[in-house]
Scaffold this motif. Structure first.
Motif, mmCIF file in Angstrom:
data_model
loop_
_atom_site.group_PDB
_atom_site.id
_atom_site.type_symbol
_atom_site.label_atom_id
_atom_site.label_comp_id
_atom_site.label_asym_id
_atom_site.label_seq_id
_atom_site.Cartn_x
_atom_site.Cartn_y
_atom_site.Cartn_z
ATOM 1 N N THR A 151 17.250 16.634 64.863
ATOM 2 C CA THR A 151 18.433 15.981 65.408
ATOM 3 C C THR A 151 19.485 17.021 65.751
ATOM 4 O OG1 THR A 151 20.046 14.218 64.982
ATOM 5 C CG2 THR A 151 19.522 15.653 63.148
ATOM 6 N N THR A 152 20.569 16.566 66.345
ATOM 7 C CA THR A 152 21.702 17.444 66.661
ATOM 8 C C THR A 152 22.928 16.970 65.912
ATOM 9 O OG1 THR A 152 20.838 17.955 68.869
ATOM 10 C CG2 THR A 152 23.185 18.337 68.501
ATOM 11 N N LYS A 153 23.586 17.898 65.232
ATOM 12 C CA LYS A 153 24.786 17.580 64.471
ATOM 13 C C LYS A 153 25.877 18.590 64.807
ATOM 14 C CE LYS A 153 22.301 15.605 60.513
ATOM 15 N NZ LYS A 153 22.357 15.372 59.047
ATOM 16 N N THR A 154 27.108 18.228 64.476
ATOM 17 C CA THR A 154 28.224 19.150 64.622
ATOM 18 C C THR A 154 28.554 19.713 63.249
ATOM 19 O OG1 THR A 154 29.124 17.917 66.488
ATOM 20 C CG2 THR A 154 30.613 19.417 65.363
ATOM 21 N N LEU A 155 28.308 21.001 63.092
ATOM 22 C CA LEU A 155 28.495 21.674 61.818
ATOM 23 C C LEU A 155 29.660 22.645 61.944
ATOM 24 C CD1 LEU A 155 27.377 22.167 58.934
ATOM 25 C CD2 LEU A 155 25.876 23.902 59.924
ATOM 26 N N ASP A 156 30.752 22.326 61.294
ATOM 27 C CA ASP A 156 31.969 23.131 61.365
ATOM 28 C C ASP A 156 32.361 23.416 62.815
ATOM 29 O OD1 ASP A 156 31.722 23.082 58.650
ATOM 30 O OD2 ASP A 156 31.626 25.243 58.369
ATOM 31 N N GLY A 157 32.325 22.359 63.623
ATOM 32 C CA GLY A 157 32.767 22.457 65.002
ATOM 33 C C GLY A 157 31.740 22.980 65.976
ATOM 34 N N VAL A 158 30.536 23.283 65.524
ATOM 35 C CA VAL A 158 29.488 23.846 66.368
ATOM 36 C C VAL A 158 28.320 22.875 66.444
ATOM 37 C CG1 VAL A 158 27.880 25.765 66.682
ATOM 38 C CG2 VAL A 158 30.172 26.202 65.755
ATOM 39 N N SER A 159 27.830 22.634 67.648
ATOM 40 C CA SER A 159 26.667 21.762 67.827
ATOM 41 C C SER A 159 25.404 22.510 67.413
ATOM 42 C CB SER A 159 26.561 21.324 69.289
ATOM 43 O OG SER A 159 25.442 20.482 69.479
ATOM 44 N N VAL A 160 24.664 21.924 66.481
ATOM 45 C CA VAL A 160 23.459 22.558 65.945
ATOM 46 C C VAL A 160 22.308 21.560 66.015
ATOM 47 C CG1 VAL A 160 22.400 23.635 63.937
ATOM 48 C CG2 VAL A 160 24.841 23.965 64.378
ATOM 49 N N THR A 161 21.185 22.012 66.560
ATOM 50 C CA THR A 161 19.995 21.166 66.660
ATOM 51 C C THR A 161 18.915 21.687 65.727
ATOM 52 O OG1 THR A 161 20.461 20.597 68.966
ATOM 53 C CG2 THR A 161 18.197 20.294 68.201
ATOM 54 N N GLY A 162 18.312 20.788 64.983
ATOM 55 C CA GLY A 162 17.243 21.187 64.085
ATOM 56 C C GLY A 162 17.011 20.163 62.998
ATOM 57 N N TRP A 163 16.563 20.634 61.856
ATOM 58 C CA TRP A 163 16.296 19.799 60.692
ATOM 59 C C TRP A 163 17.284 20.183 59.593
ATOM 60 C CZ3 TRP A 163 12.654 21.861 63.872
ATOM 61 C CH2 TRP A 163 11.665 21.012 64.381
ATOM 62 N N PHE A 164 17.849 19.198 58.917
ATOM 63 C CA PHE A 164 18.932 19.449 57.963
ATOM 64 C C PHE A 164 18.547 18.977 56.560
ATOM 65 C CE2 PHE A 164 20.678 19.342 62.156
ATOM 66 C CZ PHE A 164 21.720 20.258 62.159
ATOM 67 N N THR A 165 18.904 19.778 55.572
ATOM 68 C CA THR A 165 18.507 19.467 54.199
ATOM 69 C C THR A 165 18.999 18.098 53.748
ATOM 70 O OG1 THR A 165 20.478 20.582 53.289
ATOM 71 C CG2 THR A 165 18.469 21.896 53.511
ATOM 72 N N GLU A 166 20.172 17.688 54.232
ATOM 73 C CA GLU A 166 20.737 16.412 53.765
ATOM 74 C C GLU A 166 19.968 15.208 54.290
ATOM 75 O OE1 GLU A 166 23.422 17.611 57.344
ATOM 76 O OE2 GLU A 166 22.290 18.586 55.739
ATOM 77 N N ASP A 167 18.994 15.434 55.168
ATOM 78 C CA ASP A 167 18.155 14.350 55.675
ATOM 79 C C ASP A 167 16.797 14.292 54.979
ATOM 80 O OD1 ASP A 167 20.146 13.654 57.496
ATOM 81 O OD2 ASP A 167 19.345 14.986 59.045
ATOM 82 N N PHE A 168 16.606 15.118 53.936
ATOM 83 C CA PHE A 168 15.345 15.183 53.210
ATOM 84 C C PHE A 168 15.602 14.968 51.725
ATOM 85 C CE2 PHE A 168 14.596 17.483 57.049
ATOM 86 C CZ PHE A 168 13.243 17.401 57.333
ATOM 87 N N THR A 169 14.684 14.293 51.072
ATOM 88 C CA THR A 169 14.725 14.254 49.614
ATOM 89 C C THR A 169 14.189 15.584 49.085
ATOM 90 O OG1 THR A 169 12.476 13.383 49.372
ATOM 91 C CG2 THR A 169 14.290 11.776 49.630
ATOM 92 N N LEU A 170 14.449 15.845 47.822
ATOM 93 C CA LEU A 170 13.928 17.074 47.233
ATOM 94 C C LEU A 170 12.407 17.101 47.287
ATOM 95 C CD1 LEU A 170 14.291 19.714 45.729
ATOM 96 C CD2 LEU A 170 14.384 18.415 43.587
ATOM 97 N N ALA A 171 11.790 15.982 47.005
ATOM 98 C CA ALA A 171 10.319 15.932 47.034
ATOM 99 C C ALA A 171 9.790 16.289 48.416
ATOM 100 C CB ALA A 171 9.840 14.547 46.614
ATOM 101 N N GLU A 172 10.474 15.843 49.458
ATOM 102 C CA GLU A 172 10.041 16.180 50.823
ATOM 103 C C GLU A 172 10.245 17.659 51.117
ATOM 104 O OE1 GLU A 172 10.812 11.966 53.182
ATOM 105 O OE2 GLU A 172 12.501 13.345 52.857
ATOM 106 N N LEU A 173 11.376 18.214 50.702
ATOM 107 C CA LEU A 173 11.625 19.637 50.943
ATOM 108 C C LEU A 173 10.617 20.515 50.214
ATOM 109 C CD1 LEU A 173 15.519 20.033 50.828
ATOM 110 C CD2 LEU A 173 14.029 20.140 52.825
ATOM 111 N N LYS A 174 10.135 20.055 49.072
ATOM 112 C CA LYS A 174 9.173 20.842 48.314
ATOM 113 C C LYS A 174 7.816 20.933 49.017
ATOM 114 C CE LYS A 174 11.261 22.421 44.626
ATOM 115 N NZ LYS A 174 11.312 23.882 44.352
ATOM 116 N N ARG A 175 7.622 20.141 50.056
ATOM 117 C CA ARG A 175 6.380 20.242 50.841
ATOM 118 C C ARG A 175 6.461 21.358 51.874
ATOM 119 N NH1 ARG A 175 6.287 13.958 52.295
ATOM 120 N NH2 ARG A 175 4.850 14.589 53.962
ATOM 121 N N LEU A 176 7.647 21.907 52.076
ATOM 122 C CA LEU A 176 7.848 22.975 53.058
ATOM 123 C C LEU A 176 7.685 24.342 52.403
ATOM 124 C CD1 LEU A 176 11.041 21.581 54.844
ATOM 125 C CD2 LEU A 176 8.634 21.061 55.314
ATOM 126 N N ARG A 177 7.525 25.366 53.244
ATOM 127 C CA ARG A 177 7.448 26.738 52.769
ATOM 128 C C ARG A 177 8.388 27.608 53.589
ATOM 129 N NH1 ARG A 177 5.730 24.278 49.351
ATOM 130 N NH2 ARG A 177 3.867 24.555 48.079
#
Length: 399
Positions: A135-161
């Motif tokens: 997705t795209t979000k505005t982070l401290d006034g800057v448009s940023v596109t990607g995947w964000f930790t706040e959209d994942f549970t810890l269990a989901e993040l633990k599947r990443l490397r």
């Protein structure tokens, strides 16, 4: 909790001593030989607490000066903010490991990532089940596109490397892509305890709270979460081996009311404004914060500042160093330590004076850069290559 005034009274004498130059080198020689002995192949076995500037006292005063801080671990050699990078920094002899740029998960856990956007530091793009989270979000006034930790549970993040963030500069680090998962702050604190027991010396960490205003508006306030975890692990005291830092002064002020840890205000370019200032309508810039009045205010709630190296010695239009500013002297007079960031070995990150050739992953004359910055009287430095920093410190204190 002690008042900040009482802390300042205790620090005044030590900060006055730190303003000295040549005498400072002689005082610190023994501390360097002890703290860096493993990385330098030396025989010293005394701990930093025994031989540092505090004469056996705890807290910041127990650390050798200049302090070598492993920036996101030994991130010049391993993907950043992984237990592998943290472990290597300790093995190399770093005095402190910046174990944790702290960001929250959807379910409120604190994890260690350079930014909440994780497309460049994990293999999330290779997980088709998470394609819809992009997705795209505005982070401290800057448009940023990607995947964000706040959209994942810890269990989901633990599947990443984790993967290397700047492969163009560090292709050798890509060898380790996929080896380590994303660590949580609690895991880092347990790792810290384990390493302290194994090594017989206190291991220090230096976590940063990332984008506090942004996360507070999402209902994921960082300061209270960090304080709760530190209290649970009994690491919220004045002499606790956990230094907390943030680019937002109001976040550090909030932490000052919650914990008694050493606190550091990070400072970007002189013309920039901390994002909490932007949100609140505070017109001040970093240039205002590094005036004598601004530094005195910071000293009322923090023990140090973490300025960019360019605030210590500015660069000209060609990228070459100019004359040092008065920031080191002014900060010391205010009772603040300085841990500027970041020294890296590779050409693109060095002042033009110290580059060798044009290869983006070749090393320049980083020892010359260390010597120049150490000579300003800084109390330490963040570095991606702690082994290089320790050798540079040995050269400096024995010169």
């Amino acid at each position: 909790m002690r008042t900040r005034d009482s802390r300042e009274t205790e620090r005044t004498g030590e900060r006055d001593e730190r303003a000295g130059g040549t005498g400072r080198r002689a005082l610190l020689g023994a501390a360097v030989l002890a703290a860096g002995g493993t990385a330098l192949g030396l025989g010293g076995t005394a701990s930093a607490a025994e031989s540092g500037r505090g004469g056996g006292r705890g807290g910041l005063e127990s650390l050798p000066v200049p302090t070598i801080i492993g920036h996101r671990g030994a991130s010049g050699y391993r993907p950043e903010h992984t237990l592998g990078a943290y472990q290597l920094a300790l093995d190399m002899g770093a005095d402190i490991v910046e174990a944790g740029d702290l960001v929250p998960t959807k379910d409120g856990h604190l994890v260690c990532r350079h930014e909440p956007e994780i497309g460049g530091t994990t293999d999330v793009a290779d997980h088709p089940e998470f394609a819809g989270r992009r997705t795209t979000k505005t982070l401290d006034g800057v448009s940023v596109t990607g995947w964000f930790t706040e959209d994942f549970t810890l269990a989901e993040l633990k599947r990443l490397r984790a993967v290397e963030r700047i492969p163009q500069n560090r292709p050798h680090n890509t060898l380790y892509n996929g080896r380590w998962e994303i660590p949580t702050f609690e895991e880092v604190l347990r790792w810290q305890d384990e390493q302290t027991r194994r090594r017989g010396r206190q291991v220090w960490i230096y976590p940063e709270l990332k984008h506090p205003t942004y996360f507070r508006k999402l209902g994921l306030g960082l300061e209270e979460r960090v304080a709760k975890v530190l209290r649970r692990h009994r690491k919220d005291g004045r002499n606790a081996p956990v230094i907390l830092q943030s680019f937002e002064p109001t976040s550090i002020q909030r932490l000052n009311e919650l914990v008694d840890n050493p606190l550091v205000v990070l400072l970007s370019t002189a013309a920039s404004r901390p994002w909490d200032f932007v949100e609140s309508g505070d017109p001040r810039t970093v240039a205002d914060l590094i005036t004598r009045e601004g530094l005195k205010e910071i000293a009322s709630y923090a023990q140090g500042i973490g300025p960019t190296l360019d605030l210590i010695i500015p660069r000209d239009a060609s990228g070459r160093l100019t004359e040092p500013t008065t920031l080191v002297r002014d900060a010391h007079r205010a009772g603040l330590i300085l841990h500027p960031y970041t020294l890296r070995n590779e050409n693109p990150f060095l002042p033009a004076d110290f580059r060798k050739g044009t290869d983006p992953d070749a090393y320049g004359d980083v020892f010359g850069a260390y010597r120049t910055y150490f000579a300003t009287g800084i109390d330490g430095v963040f570095t991606d290559q702690p082994d290089t920093g320790l050798l540079a410190r040995e050269d400096f204190v024995n010169d």
